[in-house]
Design an enzyme around this catalytic site. Structure first.
Site, short mmCIF file in Angstrom:
data_model
loop_
_atom_site.label_atom_id
_atom_site.label_comp_id
_atom_site.label_asym_id
_atom_site.label_seq_id
_atom_site.Cartn_x
_atom_site.Cartn_y
_atom_site.Cartn_z
N GLY A 1 23.25 -58.68 21.37
CA GLY A 1 23.38 -59.96 22.06
C GLY A 1 22.72 -59.92 23.41
N PRO B 1 22.22 -60.21 27.44
CA PRO B 1 23.04 -59.64 28.52
C PRO B 1 24.14 -60.60 28.97
CG PRO B 1 20.70 -59.43 29.02
CD PRO B 1 20.80 -60.18 27.74
N GLY B 2 25.26 -60.04 29.33
CA GLY B 2 26.32 -60.83 29.93
C GLY B 2 27.25 -61.50 28.94
N HIS C 1 18.61 -79.54 7.82
CA HIS C 1 18.45 -78.32 7.02
C HIS C 1 19.69 -78.07 6.16
CE1 HIS C 1 14.85 -76.72 8.73
NE2 HIS C 1 15.33 -76.55 9.95
N GLY D 1 29.27 -59.94 26.88
CA GLY D 1 30.51 -59.20 26.66
C GLY D 1 30.42 -58.01 25.74
N THR E 1 29.68 -54.82 26.60
CA THR E 1 30.41 -53.73 27.25
C THR E 1 31.91 -54.00 27.22
OG1 THR E 1 28.53 -53.59 28.74
CG2 THR E 1 30.48 -52.35 29.35
N HIS F 1 18.35 -82.04 13.54
CA HIS F 1 17.41 -81.15 12.87
C HIS F 1 18.17 -80.10 12.04
CE1 HIS F 1 13.58 -78.77 12.67
NE2 HIS F 1 14.45 -77.80 12.52
N GLU F 2 19.11 -79.42 12.69
CA GLU F 2 19.85 -78.37 11.98
C GLU F 2 20.73 -78.97 10.88
OE1 GLU F 2 19.01 -75.34 12.33
OE2 GLU F 2 17.77 -75.78 14.09
P1 ADP Z 1 26.98 -57.17 28.33
O1 ADP Z 1 27.46 -55.78 28.15
O2 ADP Z 1 26.84 -57.90 27.03
O3 ADP Z 1 25.77 -57.31 29.18
P2 ADP Z 1 29.40 -57.40 29.81
O4 ADP Z 1 30.39 -56.93 28.83
O5 ADP Z 1 28.97 -56.43 30.86
O6 ADP Z 1 28.12 -57.97 29.08
O7 ADP Z 1 29.96 -58.72 30.49
C1 ADP Z 1 29.90 -58.95 31.86
C2 ADP Z 1 31.11 -59.69 32.34
O8 ADP Z 1 31.12 -61.01 31.83
C3 ADP Z 1 32.41 -59.09 31.84
O9 ADP Z 1 32.83 -58.05 32.66
C4 ADP Z 1 33.34 -60.29 31.89
O10 ADP Z 1 33.81 -60.51 33.18
C5 ADP Z 1 32.43 -61.43 31.55
N1 ADP Z 1 32.51 -61.78 30.12
C6 ADP Z 1 31.51 -61.71 29.22
N2 ADP Z 1 31.93 -62.10 28.01
C7 ADP Z 1 33.24 -62.42 28.13
C8 ADP Z 1 34.24 -62.86 27.22
N3 ADP Z 1 33.98 -63.10 25.93
N4 ADP Z 1 35.49 -63.07 27.70
C9 ADP Z 1 35.76 -62.85 28.99
N5 ADP Z 1 34.88 -62.42 29.90
C10 ADP Z 1 33.61 -62.20 29.49
ZN ZN Z 2 14.25 -75.98 11.61
#
Ligand code: ADP
Ligand code: ZN
Length: 609
Positions: free
Chosen positions: A209, A211-212, A437, A214, A216, A433-434
């Protein structure tokens, strides 16, 4: 996304210019020594014993230095020579008879100045290497201590269970991902149960997925749920200038993890090591391959260990990974961690506002609606920014809607280039569109791949996607199935034309796919009445006229299928509207929801699932 910033530093580190000067001086010294040495050796002539005796007989030898059987000497004309003599006392008589000056040295005692320098530089080399290694290591910012001895030690951070606060409750939304990971938790808790039942045990899980979102967080939550130690490391931490270090670090990491098993190893940015082999750009490429091979070896070795070590790896580039990584027994489970949809965004906001004091009138659903394309990290950041904004006003004790608005606008300005923020109109077109399909696919009675899920959350270049399940290998495909596939491909564009009466460029890849299917039907499978059953596999084998006929035939079939798709949508306009508008609202819909919404009887192969 934690370790981007570190990468650049890891080769030569903070000591930069100073190290460089050191290195230059050292190399100049070595070079000087080397030239002197070759110089020195070049002037020495080697004689064998009889040649030497001849020279002595002819009175050409001025002096010799004897050390054991080795002789170093000088002719009267200045030529230096060396030889090895027989170990017999007569030598002395001969030398004496011909007036050769001679000295006898202890076998190890006759070092020249250059010999000594050479020795020193030999002694210095490991020292210098040690020094550079230590520099490289320090710059990586790993745990302190031991120079060369810790080069091969893993840089992973270890978190013991008591320090891991995250559980599945900390992860909002991501229902699918959590569902898939429950198994893993279960396995870590009761490995015997799995083995007893002969169930397939998980080893490696790939979290995919942007970045950001979740990844990690999810990995830590698994550790939190299973109450087991968690090793966290970034793929780029394995890669060093020195070949073999990465592999050693992998070995060390797994050895540590086994000691405290059951445990979890989390490798962020696995693509840094896991790119398919032979694709390296420039240096560090052997190193990467060795590291990857070591990783594969370690994972294959899991079979024999009694307590499980689970490897979770994160990437947003699953497409570049080496196929060997994805084989059974390695990273054979892929868990998608997508951008959150509307409901998930609301839930993520809910998790994060727990830490701030929020005005009860703030409607999180509305905020979620206003933040399409935000990642989980963006949403966490949004809450934080809103709280910051609120704290700037002296007399304000609660975070209000206005603070959220401000924070969002600020973030959007910064994000604009990164995320495509869709206008309402764009979103509506994408939804239709989707839905086009999906609907065509649902309404055709044929056995095309069943619908799995549709989504209008932008992903990379695509504005929306319709997923089919399973992407199984099919060995035979009937003409009807292929046509159904084509119709469903064209259904997206047909819906747009029907509803908005305008053509967009968004359907390019659909057309490409549809055309490709039809071309195969006409050219390879003999599925066209006009061209019959001949196979037109390569361009040279048929005439220009045939080529034109093929193109016409492809065009004709595409037109026919487009019209058929259009008719299907016109006849079911009510369903199209209903589906599109619901999709617009929910952003992601699973097949079951769609069947229910439209009151369509699920197909047999869906019910089996
Ligand atoms: P990735 O590893 O995919 O880059 P992280 O796990 O480091 O993303 O997510 C960064 C921060 O974003 C987390 O520490 C959290 O605070 C927030 N976050 C991301 N996804 C979620 C989620 N599903 N629920 C709650 N907080 C989330
Ligand atoms: Zn299409």
């Amino acid at each position: 996304m934690k370790s981007f910033k570190k990468k650049a530093k890891q080769t030569f580190g903070q000591g930069g210019p100073k190290n460089l000067i050191f290195a230059v001086i050292f190399f100049i010294l070595c070079l000087g020594l080397l030239t002197k040495l070759t110089d020195y050796t070049r002037k020495i002539v080697s004689y064998n014993y009889s040649e030497f005796l001849q020279k002595v007989e002819k009175d050409e030898v001025k002096k010799v230095n004897i050390s054991g059987q080795d002789v170093y000497g000088e002719l009267k004309d200045g030529t230096k020579f060396e030889t090895v003599i027989a170990d017999i006392p007569q030598n002395w008589d001969i030398l004496k008879a011909h007036n050769v000056e001679f000295a006898v040295a202890n076998p190890t005692g006759n070092f020249s100045l250059w010999h000594i320098l050479l020795l020193i530089s030999f002694l210095m080399t490991p020292l210098a290497i040690w020094y550079f290694l230590r520099q490289a290591k320090n710059s990586g910012g790993g745990s302190g201590g031991g120079g060369i001895f810790s080069m091969g030690k893993s840089r992973a951070k270890l978190f013991m269970p008591s320090t891991i606060k995250e559980t599945f409750n900390s992860v909002a939304g991501a229902a699918e991902a959590k569902e898939e990971l429950k198994d893993v938790v279960d396995f870590l808790k009761h490995p015997d149960k799995f083995k007893r039942l002969g169930a397939k045990v998980p080893r490696g899980i790939l979290l995919v997925g942007e970045p950001g979102n979740g990844k990690t967080l999810l990995a830590r939550a698994v550790a939190g749920e299973a109450n087991c130690p968690f090793f966290s490391v970034s793929g780029s931490d394995f890669i060093e200038v020195f070949v073999g270090i990465g592999a050693a670090r992998v070995r060390d990491l797994f050895a540590q993890a086994r000691k405290v098993a059951p445990s979890i190893i989390f490798i962020d940015e696995i693509d840094a090591v896991g790119r398919h082999r032979g694709s390296g750009l420039g240096g560090g490429h052997d190193e990467r391959e060795q590291t990857l091979n070591q990783l594969l070896t370690e994972m294959d070795g899991f079979e024999t260990s009694p307590d499980p070590v689970i490897v979770m790896a994160a990437t947003n580039r699953a497409d570049v990974l080496d196929k060997a990584l994805l084989r059974p027994g390695r990273f054979d489970r892929k868990v998608e961690v997508p951008y959150p949809d509307l409901t998930s965004r609301e839930q993520i906001l809910m998790v994060h506002v727990k830490n701030i004091k929020i005005d009860p009138s703030v409607d999180l659903k509305k905020i979620a609606r206003g933040t399409p394309g935000f990642s989980g990290a963006d949403l966490a950041n949004l809450v934080n920014e809103a709280a910051l904004h609120a704290s700037k006003a002296a007399d304000q004790h609660l975070v209000t809607v206005e603070d959220f608005e401000e924070a969002r606008d600020k973030m959007l300005l910064g994000k604009e280039s990164k995320t495509k923020l869709l206008t309402e109109e764009d979103k509506k077109e994408t939804a239709y569109h989707e839905a086009g399909h999906a609907l065509v696919r649902l309404l055709l009675p044929l056995n095309s791949d069943p619908l799995f899920k549709i989504s209008i959350i932008p992903r990379g270049m695509a504005l929306g996607v319709t997923h089919y399940l399973p992407e199984r290998e099919k060995y035979t495909t009937t003409k009807e199935e292929m046509l159904a596939e084509v119709q469903s491909c064209l259904g997206g564009r047909a819906a747009e034309e029907l509803v908005f009466n305008k053509l967009t460029t968004g359907a390019y890849s659909d057309f490409k796919k549809a055309t490709e299917i039809v071309r195969r039907m006409v050219c390879f499978y003999g599925m066209s009445e006009r061209l019959g059953t001949a196979i037109y596999s390569s361009e040279e084998k048929y005439s220009q006229r045939t080529a034109e006929k093929i193109d016409e035939e492809i065009q004709r079939i595409l037109d026919e299928q487009y019209k058929a798709a259009m008719k299907l949508l016109i006849d079911n306009r009510d369903k199209l509207d209903k589906l599109s508008l619901t999709l617009l609202e929910k952003e992601t819909m699973f097949a079951a929801e769609i069947y229910e919404l439209l009151g369509i009887e699920p197909r047999a192969d869906f019910k089996l699932k």
